[in-house]
Design a protein around this motif. Structure first.
Motif, PDB file in Angstrom:
ATOM      1  N   ASN A 122      57.494-111.251  -6.551  1.00  0.00           N
ATOM      2  CA  ASN A 122      58.593-112.573  -6.153  1.00  0.00           C
ATOM      3  C   ASN A 122      59.048-113.066  -7.375  1.00  0.00           C
ATOM      4  N   THR A 123      59.101-112.222  -8.627  1.00  0.00           N
ATOM      5  CA  THR A 123      59.766-112.647  -9.714  1.00  0.00           C
ATOM      6  C   THR A 123      61.382-112.352  -9.655  1.00  0.00           C
ATOM      7  N   ILE A 124      61.804-113.346  -9.958  1.00  0.00           N
ATOM      8  CA  ILE A 124      63.556-113.106 -10.014  1.00  0.00           C
ATOM      9  C   ILE A 124      63.860-112.134 -10.716  1.00  0.00           C
ATOM     10  N   ALA A 125      64.745-111.428 -10.606  1.00  0.00           N
ATOM     11  CA  ALA A 125      65.201-110.102 -11.070  1.00  0.00           C
ATOM     12  C   ALA A 125      65.858-110.441 -12.524  1.00  0.00           C
ATOM     13  N   TYR A 126      66.439-111.704 -12.668  1.00  0.00           N
ATOM     14  CA  TYR A 126      67.216-111.838 -14.082  1.00  0.00           C
ATOM     15  C   TYR A 126      66.008-112.152 -15.123  1.00  0.00           C
ATOM     16  N   PRO A 127      65.031-113.046 -15.001  1.00  0.00           N
ATOM     17  CA  PRO A 127      63.973-113.247 -16.023  1.00  0.00           C
ATOM     18  C   PRO A 127      63.267-112.191 -16.043  1.00  0.00           C
ATOM     19  N   ALA A 128      62.929-111.431 -15.223  1.00  0.00           N
ATOM     20  CA  ALA A 128      62.050-110.208 -15.145  1.00  0.00           C
ATOM     21  C   ALA A 128      62.828-109.071 -16.145  1.00  0.00           C
ATOM     22  N   ALA A 129      64.290-109.103 -16.153  1.00  0.00           N
ATOM     23  CA  ALA A 129      64.680-108.236 -17.193  1.00  0.00           C
ATOM     24  C   ALA A 129      64.488-108.772 -18.417  1.00  0.00           C
ATOM     25  N   GLY A 130      64.726-109.999 -18.600  1.00  0.00           N
ATOM     26  CA  GLY A 130      64.296-110.531 -19.950  1.00  0.00           C
ATOM     27  C   GLY A 130      62.918-110.316 -20.352  1.00  0.00           C
ATOM     28  N   ILE A 131      61.932-110.327 -19.523  1.00  0.00           N
ATOM     29  CA  ILE A 131      60.702-110.250 -19.732  1.00  0.00           C
ATOM     30  C   ILE A 131      60.306-108.596 -20.116  1.00  0.00           C
ATOM     31  N   ASN A 132      61.073-107.971 -19.337  1.00  0.00           N
ATOM     32  CA  ASN A 132      60.824-106.388 -19.647  1.00  0.00           C
ATOM     33  C   ASN A 132      61.413-105.959 -21.018  1.00  0.00           C
TER      34      ASN A 132
END
Length: 145
Positions: A122-132
C-alpha cells in the motif's frame, strides 16, 4: 508567446535507520488515505529545497535535521494526471535530532519503519518510484509519463 512551464516542487525525506526507512500512513487528507508515503510536502514560495525538506520533516514527524546532513538521492519527474506534473526532490539522511513521532495526527494514522527493498503493497507509487531510484542509484526517474 506561450507561458513558461511551471511545476509543483515536492520535497521528500528518506530517514535511514539501519536497514529501514520511515513511512507515514496517510489519513483524513482525501489523497491516498490508508496508503504509505515518505515525510514530504510542497516547497513554499522562495524556499530552498533543503529548507523545505527540513521544514516538512519537522512538521510531520517532529525531528530536526541540519540541511547540511541531507543528501540528494534522486529526482522524480512525476506526471500526476495529463494536466498536472510535479518534480520530486528525494533527500536522504542518517542524522536528525529527536525521536520521530506522528506530529500531524489529523493527516497521519501511524509511522512505520520498513525495509525499502520490500515496500508494503500500500505504498503510493510516486514515492515508491523515488525510493526505488534511491536504492538503485538512479539520479533521475520519469514516473507516469
Amino acid at each position: 508567446m506561450p507561458e513558461r512551464y511551471r511545476s509543483i516542487i515536492d520535497v521528500h525525506v528518506i530517514l535511514e535507520r539501519g536497514e529501514e526507512i520511515l513511512l507515514l500512513e496517510r489519513q483524513g487528507t482525501g489523497y491516498c488515505d490508508g496508503m504509505l508515503h515518505l515525510p514530504s510536502g510542497h516547497l513554499d514560495e522562495g524556499e530552498p529545497v533543503t529548507e523545505g525538506a527540513v521544514r516538512e520533516a519537522r512538521e510531520e514527524i517532529g525531528v530536526r535535521i541540519d540541511p547540511a546532513d541531507l543528501r540528494l538521492a534522486t529526482v522524480v519527474h512525476h506526471r500526476q494526471r495529463p494536466d498536472l506534473a510535479r518534480v520530486g526532490m528525494f533527500f536522504t539522511t542518517v542524522r536528525w535530532e529527536g525521536e520521530p513521532y506522528n506530529a500531524e495526527p489529523h493527516k497521519c494514522g501511524r509511522l512505520l519503519w520498513c525495509d525499502p527493498a520490500v515496500l508494503p503493497p500500500n505504498t503510493i507509487a510516486y514515492p515508491a518510484a523515488g525510493i526505488n531510484a534511491y536504492l538503485t542509484g538512479t539520479p533521475l526517474t520519469l514516473h507516469g509519463w
